[in-house]
Design an enzyme around this catalytic site. Sequence first.
Site, mmCIF file in Angstrom:
data_model
loop_
_atom_site.group_PDB
_atom_site.id
_atom_site.type_symbol
_atom_site.label_atom_id
_atom_site.label_comp_id
_atom_site.label_asym_id
_atom_site.label_seq_id
_atom_site.Cartn_x
_atom_site.Cartn_y
_atom_site.Cartn_z
ATOM 1 N N TRP A 1 -3.573 0.332 -14.264
ATOM 2 C CA TRP A 1 -4.453 1.500 -14.217
ATOM 3 C C TRP A 1 -4.571 2.048 -15.638
ATOM 4 O O TRP A 1 -3.571 2.305 -16.303
ATOM 5 C CB TRP A 1 -3.842 2.531 -13.269
ATOM 6 C CG TRP A 1 -4.577 3.818 -13.133
ATOM 7 C CD1 TRP A 1 -5.903 3.982 -12.886
ATOM 8 C CD2 TRP A 1 -4.006 5.138 -13.185
ATOM 9 N NE1 TRP A 1 -6.203 5.319 -12.798
ATOM 10 C CE2 TRP A 1 -5.065 6.047 -12.983
ATOM 11 C CE3 TRP A 1 -2.719 5.617 -13.400
ATOM 12 C CZ2 TRP A 1 -4.864 7.429 -12.966
ATOM 13 C CZ3 TRP A 1 -2.508 6.981 -13.384
ATOM 14 C CH2 TRP A 1 -3.571 7.869 -13.174
ATOM 15 N N ASP B 1 5.448 3.367 -9.655
ATOM 16 C CA ASP B 1 4.293 4.219 -9.386
ATOM 17 C C ASP B 1 3.788 3.831 -7.998
ATOM 18 O O ASP B 1 3.273 2.729 -7.798
ATOM 19 C CB ASP B 1 3.206 4.000 -10.439
ATOM 20 C CG ASP B 1 2.050 4.999 -10.304
ATOM 21 O OD1 ASP B 1 2.052 5.795 -9.349
ATOM 22 O OD2 ASP B 1 1.137 4.974 -11.152
ATOM 23 N N LYS C 1 -4.487 9.213 -1.933
ATOM 24 C CA LYS C 1 -5.099 8.142 -1.160
ATOM 25 C C LYS C 1 -4.637 8.148 0.293
ATOM 26 O O LYS C 1 -5.449 8.102 1.215
ATOM 27 C CB LYS C 1 -4.774 6.787 -1.792
ATOM 28 C CG LYS C 1 -5.152 6.650 -3.257
ATOM 29 C CD LYS C 1 -6.646 6.723 -3.482
ATOM 30 C CE LYS C 1 -7.035 6.245 -4.874
ATOM 31 N NZ LYS C 1 -6.497 7.049 -5.983
#
Length: 439
Positions: A167, A248, A284
């Site tokens: 990311w 993460d 999310k």
Amino acid sequence: MFPALALSMQQLQPAASLPLLSCLRRAYSTSGAAAATNWFSHVEMAPRDPILGVTEKFLADKNPDKINLGVGAYRDDNGQPVVLESVREAERRVAGSHFMEYLPIGGLRDFVSESVKLAYGDDSPVVAAGQVAAVQSLSGTGSCRLFAEFQRRFMPHSSVYIPVPTWSNHHNIWRDAGVAQKGYRYYKPETRGLDFEGLMEDIKNAPNGSVFLLHACAHNPTGVDPTPEQWQAMSKLMLDKSHFAFFDMAYQGFATGDCTRDAAAIRIFIDDGHRVGLSQSYAKNMGLYGQRVGCFSLVCDSAAEAAKVESQMKLIARPMYSNPPLHGALLVSKILHDADLKQQWYQEVGVMAARIKDMRGLLRHNLQQLGSPHNWQHITDQIGMFCYTGMSGEMVDTLAAAHSIYMTRNGRISMAGVNTKNVARLAEAMHAVTKEAKM
């Protein structure tokens, strides 16, 4: 600074004072204005965020059949945003039930406790022993930023090893914290899968005591995850090398539809004796994108050590944002603490994950039906919100210009933007730009 301005009106003759004061005002105003215009004249326009840039182009397109596959936010089969029913019910229950006072620096304690159990397990020995230092954070970005600063202060001689690719904001976060970054091999373009051999070699060759950033599940942007056996091998090697693993986890539950399965990598490392760090986000998996709610935790050797570490985590957070927001934390804690709401959320996140899997299958099927010369198996092998298609930047540009289909130039598709109404057109466009190309 300007002594003449300190003279009182009584010390000046009225007739003489007006011209003098007028001149002084003009001189002061002119010099002040000149100084002000020079403060920021050297500032250049920042580069456009690649994902937001995709959205801007999409919004400017007048084609009614345009498709936005850039933004990582869930959409239903009609292409509409979704608010989970478990979240709506939690909202109804918390409405009007709390004052709007500041939270402590570490956030809402019930939220933090429930988040830690969700990640490490209800029966986790490190949770039971009080070995987990944890604070509420500003979603996943905030968690990573807190750890990056913690690493700079308390692990000062370590570098962070970041997967290639990752990311894009990961690089910004550790750069702004002043932590040295290095890459480790992760994705293998030739197979559209994991470069496990390269990854293990880079773990082995890194100096002992290095920090490795690991995506717990649903790797962004590739959608490629290690198998449980590969995670076990990584854990053993990292333990032998005294490396520190920072996970993460932005997609717990959203990857496979099973929160326990999606946290397996973390629990493998804990079972092997690692002391790990973790970033959690509820953007999310609960659809709380705008609430900015997450949790940052570090597993320590003892409860006494955890208390010290947590005090430093709070000290880092204090000048950054003082304390985290209340509403999102109330929603999450209400859902995770109530057995019925939690079960409803499990079902809803499972539905979201299943729809993404279905769209992967449909896209691959449509490409094969069109007679594509390429092997698109990686579409269904990959997992989570994103699909790393293997398309080049030039192909992506053509999709936008000729077909009004928008995605980032690395060929990453947000599968949440694919639905039964646009998947055939997407497959046709992808086939058109790839059929003559070598991939």
